[in-house]
Motif scaffolding. Sequence first.
Motif, short mmCIF file in Angstrom:
data_model
loop_
_atom_site.label_atom_id
_atom_site.label_comp_id
_atom_site.label_asym_id
_atom_site.label_seq_id
_atom_site.Cartn_x
_atom_site.Cartn_y
_atom_site.Cartn_z
N TRP A 485 0.83 -1.24 0.25
CA TRP A 485 0.07 0.31 -0.17
C TRP A 485 0.42 1.26 -0.41
N ARG A 486 0.42 2.42 -1.11
CA ARG A 486 1.13 3.29 -0.89
C ARG A 486 0.36 4.56 -0.83
N ASP A 487 0.63 5.04 0.51
CA ASP A 487 -0.38 6.23 0.84
C ASP A 487 0.57 6.49 1.52
N LYS A 488 1.08 7.87 1.63
CA LYS A 488 1.82 8.61 2.16
C LYS A 488 0.87 9.79 1.80
N VAL A 489 0.96 10.48 2.99
CA VAL A 489 0.05 11.86 2.83
C VAL A 489 0.87 12.84 3.91
N THR A 490 1.72 13.52 3.58
CA THR A 490 1.85 14.97 4.35
C THR A 490 2.12 16.22 5.09
N GLY A 491 1.40 16.92 5.50
CA GLY A 491 1.32 18.04 6.01
C GLY A 491 1.00 18.14 7.27
N ARG A 492 0.34 19.69 7.48
CA ARG A 492 0.28 19.69 9.48
C ARG A 492 0.09 19.55 9.75
N PHE A 493 -0.12 18.88 10.96
CA PHE A 493 -0.56 18.32 11.88
C PHE A 493 -1.69 19.29 12.26
N GLU A 494 -3.05 19.67 12.47
CA GLU A 494 -4.20 20.13 12.36
C GLU A 494 -5.02 20.60 13.71
N LYS A 495 -5.78 19.15 14.02
CA LYS A 495 -6.68 19.52 15.22
C LYS A 495 -7.01 17.54 15.14
N ILE A 496 -7.26 17.19 16.49
CA ILE A 496 -7.78 16.12 16.65
C ILE A 496 -9.71 15.87 17.31
N LEU A 497 -10.28 14.54 16.54
CA LEU A 497 -11.36 14.67 16.58
C LEU A 497 -11.53 13.37 17.04
N ASN A 504 -14.87 7.42 18.33
CA ASN A 504 -13.30 7.06 17.72
C ASN A 504 -12.68 8.48 17.47
N ILE A 505 -11.27 7.92 17.66
CA ILE A 505 -10.28 8.71 17.27
C ILE A 505 -9.43 9.14 16.70
N SER A 506 -9.82 10.20 15.61
CA SER A 506 -8.95 10.73 14.08
C SER A 506 -8.44 12.30 14.47
N PHE A 507 -7.73 12.40 13.20
CA PHE A 507 -7.43 13.81 13.12
C PHE A 507 -6.88 14.34 12.11
N THR A 508 -7.01 15.63 11.21
CA THR A 508 -6.31 15.86 10.10
C THR A 508 -5.20 16.78 10.06
N ILE A 509 -5.71 16.89 8.85
CA ILE A 509 -4.10 18.05 8.16
C ILE A 509 -4.45 18.99 7.63
N LYS A 510 -3.81 20.01 7.53
CA LYS A 510 -4.35 21.29 7.31
C LYS A 510 -3.93 21.41 6.28
N GLY A 511 -5.24 21.38 5.41
CA GLY A 511 -5.47 22.18 3.64
C GLY A 511 -6.18 20.13 2.92
N ASN A 512 -6.13 19.48 4.12
CA ASN A 512 -6.76 17.97 3.92
C ASN A 512 -8.53 17.95 4.75
N GLU A 513 -9.32 17.48 3.56
CA GLU A 513 -10.04 17.09 4.04
C GLU A 513 -10.65 16.13 5.16
N THR A 514 -9.66 14.85 4.86
CA THR A 514 -9.80 13.43 4.83
C THR A 514 -9.50 13.67 6.78
N LYS A 515 -10.53 12.12 6.93
CA LYS A 515 -10.14 12.48 8.86
C LYS A 515 -9.39 11.15 8.85
N PHE A 516 -8.39 11.26 9.83
CA PHE A 516 -7.68 10.05 9.46
C PHE A 516 -7.89 9.77 10.94
N ASP A 517 -7.87 8.22 10.87
CA ASP A 517 -8.97 7.61 11.63
C ASP A 517 -6.94 6.73 12.58
#
Length: 958
Positions: A485-497, A504-517
């Motif tokens: 699996w080639r799924d690397k995302v780079t950015g500035r850590f923004e917030k915890i959900l 369940n806890i996830s977080f987001t990266i600035k400028g990216n709408e994805t919620k990372f579980d």
Amino acid sequence: MKSTKRTVMILIITGIFLITQLNIFADTIKGKVTNSSQTNTSQSNSDQAYINKKPQVVISGEEIKASVEKLMALGIVNGKEDGQYHPEQNITREEFTKIVVEMLGYDDIIGITAKNTKFKDVSSDSWAAPYINIAVNHGIIKGYGDSLFKPDENVTLGQAITIILRGLGYRDEYLYGEWPYNYISKAGQEGILKGINLNYNSVVNRGMVAVIVDRALDMEPVVSSVNGGIKKSDRTLLEITKNIQKLEDVFIIGKVKEDDEDAVKVRLTKDIYYDGKLLEEDEEEIFKIRDISKLDLLIGIKATFLIDDDGYILFQESNTLDLENQTDANMVQNAIIVNDYHEKPIRKIKLSGINKYLDIANDADIYVDGKKIDDKDYGQYLNDEVFGTYTIDGNKITYANLNTWEHDSLLVKEVKAEKKMLECVYTMKDGTKYISFDNLKDSPNIYLIEGQIKRPISFTEILKGDVINITTEDEDTEEASLYVWRDKVTGRFEKILGGINGQNISFTIKGNETKFDIDDNFSYSYDGGKKIVTAKDVSGRILNILTDFYNAQVSVFRNWRNEVVYLESSINLKIDQYGVLMWYDEANERIKIYTQTGSKTTYYFEDADEYSRVKEHIPIGSIIKYSISKSGKLKKFSDNIEDDYIEVNRISKIRAGDNFGTDYAIINGKKYEVDSDTVFFDYTQHNHNKITKISWNKFKEAEVIDDIDVIMDEEGGVLKALYIWNNLEGLQDKTSLGYVIDSYQLGSKRYIELYNHGSEDKLKFELDDESEEICLGGQLVLYQITTSNKLKVSQDEDLQFVAGQIKEIIKNRIQVDDDYYYVHNDTEVYEDDKKVSIDDIDEDALIAMYVEDGDEVKMMTIIDSEYADAFDEGTLKSIDTVGEEGLDIEIHGDIREFTVDSQVQYIFKDGYLPLNTSRKTLTEILESKIGNSEPTVKFLYDEYTDTIYSMIIDMNIN
């Protein structure tokens, strides 16, 4: 022997085409040829209308790609100089002639064909000369007048279709109408032009040519004329000219070895005549493979193979995948099960990528690690621990080939090619794990997973940063496979959900709408991966762990379940920060700074001599500008140290009436731009120990009702820092109305993200310490911003909260339950975090809104959930707060039990159920508010699991 047989076949076909191609006229003479005395006026007009359509090409890129790959496998087309086919480029007459000659199987006689042509623009040393001679000799082309062929001209649609149909045996006198309409019309009838809507004189590109030739190969050539009609062969052009036979819609069982050669075992889905014998439906057959690397042998799918005259599979045509509209048997690759077979709904499975539940067919073939499992074992295996391929017929799974993992979610740190070894982060434990291919039996097959695509790759194609899984060995073959699996995302850590009520806890990266579980097995690292730590018991520690990454540059790596298994941080450089000098520590030669992030931080100096210089020049309480080195120490201040601090006696004024704008502030009568880097502080207590930071949202579009003293720093007309020195009360407090997008937690602090009425921007606020209410996403909120820059939930006597069900919509008037309200141009309506129009509102929808003046709607939210698919109403009889929390609701005289989602919205007639960070669950809070009442409720829920996601309760809460 094979060459002799092929030569005889070519001679026979040559004879057929010589007979059927007599008296054929030139394929084009200055753009038009009249070559038939039998003209059907009606048909000609119809054809003319067909030809003169507005040019539009609707062939899919997938079809072009498939046709090119097929023709390359058959040796009919080749790539350009760089090896690529380039479907977007035009094709010349000589290039097209070569393709048609190859299509008709005349390539074997190229070497014995004369190179002198009758065309004065085709020299004998031209590579195209023998191909042009063959085409002319067989009556397929004639050329232009004046002995010209024009080999470098681009081929038009009319020319291409004429040449193709003549190659298939069609004579001009067989077709009614004038050229080229007669040929275009016939091509349309035969399906050759499906998706190609061009004028006859439009140039065709290489992609269109590939599709046309591919379709022609499946047609039956004309062999003779009978009583004015035509007689076709009972074999396709592909069978006649290439000795290739199609094996259609066979079911792939698996890869095998036959006489030590690669082969595939298939099951026939219908009776097929092959090699002179009948192969019956449901029979299993084995076919050898010419080049296994060119096939996509995915177990469980239906495929069509091209078989050469030696019985080898030469090419594969697979069926089209359809994830949402399962009308026929379709294959879904790389899918996981998102609900356990025993969970609600029992004995139904939902797969990732398909938004519906599926049954397991009674006669389904389910394989796990190469072993077929019985239906009594479905509960053991059919869960989110398996990964694989499924065949779906309608709403039923008929076949599954699944894998479990021997090694799960290893992150590749280094590929040691010379040792054929991978150095990996072992995400389940601290430290490193080495994967040696010498220790894996038979060196596993390696697959790169990209969405629905499963592509075989070599060991050398594995990259640093890939996440890999290794399957459990197949019991029969003792083989394992390695999935990448080639799924690397780079950015500035923004917030915890998350973090409320066991979410369940996830977080987001600035400028990216994805919620990372977060995966249960989660590792993280500092200093660019130098130190790796595994988060044991993630659910209990994740908030504290993730807080360390706040605002840092990170790289995120996800696994096969699309969950984060590894988080790597980069060093966060802090440059040109603003703060206030709080005190000097003489003994340790360090200083404490109130930073622009609101923290009080002690720093040493990178240069040991810098402490004395700073202490000599900068008074305590001064506003300073500073930078932090990689070591976390203060970098050297400017040589002219006065440039890096502001004394508090430098007072400027914001005058009454100089109101703030959306992106500017007026200070001393001059307008300064405000951007995302501008920082704001409350220094009104004139005490460096009591300074606090403020958000721009406190000032944005605010009215200034009295003069405010400030200290400022600017650069090039851009406001860099603003400190309020006196009279923050000169800024008028206002109650705002917003739509909550989300609430989340950063460490011990809770934040709310929202859209403010009248603004398109997302705003973020920390929740005020004294405010107990927490707003969930999708709710409306009245709020004020405190002097400490925090959101405080408030009230406004001019705005009334209304919740209910829409009964009727007539233009801009809506009926909610028994009352009527009006929607205007400035009314904002939200659904699923998006602003919608009044036309998007459905009657019977559940809504919540704020109205002013009794009936004017200010802001509305449509209550919905992506997980809910049913609506009902009834009487709430009891609340169960023990064990599996739930509600007993009486509906039409029957009492039904429902469970509740962890973020269920409970909405009363006058407001939302207030939430807080106490340990009470939602149902416990609801029970405390309702007491012994049995109110009427309307709710949205999942009809399969009976889980409630939203509910309107017909009673007041305040």
